[in-house]
Design an enzyme around this catalytic site. Structure first.
Site, PDB file in Angstrom:
ATOM      1  CG  MET A  29      -1.884  -1.456   0.965  1.00 54.95           C
ATOM      2  SD  MET A  29      -3.767  -0.962   2.100  1.00 54.95           S
ATOM      3  CE  MET A  29      -2.871  -0.500   3.843  1.00 54.95           C
ATOM      4  N   GLY A  30       2.443   0.922  -0.347  1.00 53.75           N
ATOM      5  CA  GLY A  30       3.467   1.751  -0.419  1.00 53.75           C
ATOM      6  C   GLY A  30       3.859   2.759   0.865  1.00 53.75           C
ATOM      7  CB  ALA A  31       3.504   4.958   3.847  1.00 53.10           C
ATOM      8  CG  LEU A  32       6.880   0.631  -0.604  1.00 50.66           C
ATOM      9  CD1 LEU A  32       7.714   0.770  -1.936  1.00 50.66           C
ATOM     10  CD2 LEU A  32       5.841   0.339  -0.539  1.00 50.66           C
ATOM     11  CG  HIS A  36       7.112  -2.175   2.168  1.00 53.38           C
ATOM     12  ND1 HIS A  36       6.985  -0.837   2.858  1.00 53.38           N
ATOM     13  CD2 HIS A  36       5.776  -3.119   1.844  1.00 53.38           C
ATOM     14  CE1 HIS A  36       5.769  -0.735   3.410  1.00 53.38           C
ATOM     15  NE2 HIS A  36       4.977  -2.305   2.665  1.00 53.38           N
ATOM     16  N   GLY A 146       4.464 -10.480   4.403  1.00 54.42           N
ATOM     17  CA  GLY A 146       4.953 -10.623   5.525  1.00 54.42           C
ATOM     18  C   GLY A 146       4.529 -11.236   6.532  1.00 54.42           C
ATOM     19  CE  LYS A 148       3.140  -4.385  11.372  1.00 50.08           C
ATOM     20  NZ  LYS A 148       2.507  -4.319  10.951  1.00 50.08           N
ATOM     21  CG  ASP A 149       0.004  -7.082   7.640  1.00 53.74           C
ATOM     22  OD1 ASP A 149      -0.856  -6.308   8.551  1.00 53.74           O
ATOM     23  OD2 ASP A 149       1.683  -6.843   7.030  1.00 53.74           O
ATOM     24  CB  SER A 184       4.366   0.000  10.710  1.00 54.24           C
ATOM     25  OG  SER A 184       3.399  -0.471  10.075  1.00 54.24           O
TER      26      SER A 184
HETATM   27  P1  AMP Z   1       1.374  -2.659   3.354  1.00 58.21           P
HETATM   28  O1  AMP Z   1       1.975  -1.773   2.975  1.00 58.21           O
HETATM   29  O2  AMP Z   1       1.722  -2.618   4.772  1.00 58.21           O
HETATM   30  O3  AMP Z   1      -0.163  -3.273   3.322  1.00 58.21           O
HETATM   31  O4  AMP Z   1       2.329  -4.024   3.832  1.00 58.21           O
HETATM   32  C1  AMP Z   1       2.181  -4.321   2.727  1.00 58.21           C
HETATM   33  C2  AMP Z   1       3.236  -6.212   2.272  1.00 58.21           C
HETATM   34  O5  AMP Z   1       4.478  -5.556   3.078  1.00 58.21           O
HETATM   35  C3  AMP Z   1       2.295  -7.167   3.468  1.00 58.21           C
HETATM   36  O6  AMP Z   1       2.428  -8.455   2.660  1.00 58.21           O
HETATM   37  C4  AMP Z   1       2.433  -6.624   4.454  1.00 58.21           C
HETATM   38  O7  AMP Z   1       3.330  -7.831   5.457  1.00 58.21           O
HETATM   39  C5  AMP Z   1       4.364  -6.501   4.014  1.00 58.21           C
HETATM   40  N1  AMP Z   1       4.467  -5.683   5.669  1.00 58.21           N
HETATM   41  C6  AMP Z   1       5.077  -5.141   5.916  1.00 58.21           C
HETATM   42  N2  AMP Z   1       5.321  -5.011   7.282  1.00 58.21           N
HETATM   43  C7  AMP Z   1       6.588  -5.280   7.463  1.00 58.21           C
HETATM   44  C8  AMP Z   1       7.252  -5.793   8.184  1.00 58.21           C
HETATM   45  N3  AMP Z   1       7.759  -4.907   8.740  1.00 58.21           N
HETATM   46  N4  AMP Z   1       7.972  -6.409   7.822  1.00 58.21           N
HETATM   47  C9  AMP Z   1       8.010  -7.743   6.741  1.00 58.21           C
HETATM   48  N5  AMP Z   1       6.759  -7.708   5.862  1.00 58.21           N
HETATM   49  C10 AMP Z   1       6.146  -6.608   6.686  1.00 58.21           C
END
Ligand code: AMP
Length: 283
Positions: A29-32, A36, A146, A148-149, A184
């Protein structure tokens, strides 16, 4: 690195570059951030054409203000993806993905009744719809999510099986700051003072794990950790649960022959954070 906003354009590009390529998809969802990057690194180790998607998926937010406050930083994201070695970025606008609101609803049964599913009704329906759309648009051989989720991973594992997607699911361990705080996108909304409090969630996961390994019961562990959050100013706990990492159902007894996940969610100020750790089965 090429960037596409339209479904038809990214499809055409992928069709023309397919051949023997193994396409790896990293949905974001960006804000990398570093969390990521570890997904892109894992994809690079397995696939030879790396696609990252950037899409803040409106239908997975059950709280309008959380959606509006979700950080957006496209220029920075594109710079990072290029530096990390991504090949293709797919970043559609909302009306490209949802010309009209989807009419399907996906019920994940027991998997959505606990934790994130319980606290964020409709969330996993939105996640599954966007993931199915992305899998159909990109048609990757492998996809990277990840740990994480963790509940999201369980849902997607089931989705891949239920819909017979011919896709290799890869789960990448959580990347953390030195103080234990999981990277995050939401961390950037924490004030300096809140940032100092945020590693508490990971500390409590480690404490819970140690309690279990030292023979405390699941019930004692859950109630001790939950009580730790009483009266901490600015910090509120939503849940601390010990679950089976595949079914996401609470476990009632722990033994070292099984794998379990300790999962936590809560807020610091008005920023909601989640985290988990695994206690892996002794083999
Ligand atoms: P998001 O942009 O937050 O939707 O995350 C995109 C992907 O990055 C998802 O598969 C998350 O589980 C993964 N992700 C987010 N934070 C982390 C982290 N700290 N370590 C590993 N994977 C992550």
């Amino acid at each position: 690195m090429v960037v596409y906003q339209n479904i038809s354009e990214v499809r055409n590009y992928l069709k023309s570059s397919k051949g023997a390529k193994n396409i790896g998809l990293v949905p974001t969802m960006g804000a990398l951030h570093q969390g990521h990057k570890v997904l892109i690194d894992a994809a690079k180790a397995k696939a030879d054409l790396i696609v990252a998607s950037i899409f803040v998926n409106p239908i997975q937010f059950n709280n309008a203000s959380d959606y509006e406050k979700y950080p957006v930083d496209v220029d920075n994201d594109l710079g990072l993806l290029k530096a990390w070695g991504c090949d293709i970025v797919f970043m559609p606008q909302s009306n490209e993905m949802y010309g009209r609101k989807p009419i399907v609803e996906i019920n994940h049964g027991q998997l959505q009744k606990t934790m994130e599913g319980k606290f964020k009704p409709g969330h996993f329906n939105g996640v599954s719809i966007v993931v199915i759309k992305l899998l159909n648009i990109i048609q990757p051989h492998s996809v990277f999510f990840g740990q994480k989720d963790l509940q999201q991973v369980a849902i997607i594992r089931q989705l891949i099986e239920d819909f017979s997607f011919d896709i290799d699911l890869n789960v990448v361990p959580t990347s953390r700051e030195i103080n234990g705080l999981a990277h995050s996108s939401r961390n950037r909304r924490l004030s300096e003072k809140e940032r100092k409090l945020a590693p508490l969630f990971h500390e409590m996961l480690l404490k819970g794990k140690e309690m279990l390994l030292n023979g405390m019961t699941v019930q004692e562990t859950v109630s001790t950790i939950t009580a730790e959050f009483d009266d901490i100013e600015k910090v509120s706990l939503e849940y601390f649960e010990i679950v089976d990492p595949i079914t996401m159902q609470k476990i009632h007894q722990f033994n070292e022959e099984q794998s379990v996940a300790l999962c936590i969610a809560g807020s610091i100020g008005d920023v909601r954070l989640i985290d988990n750790i695994l206690v892996e089965r002794l083999s």
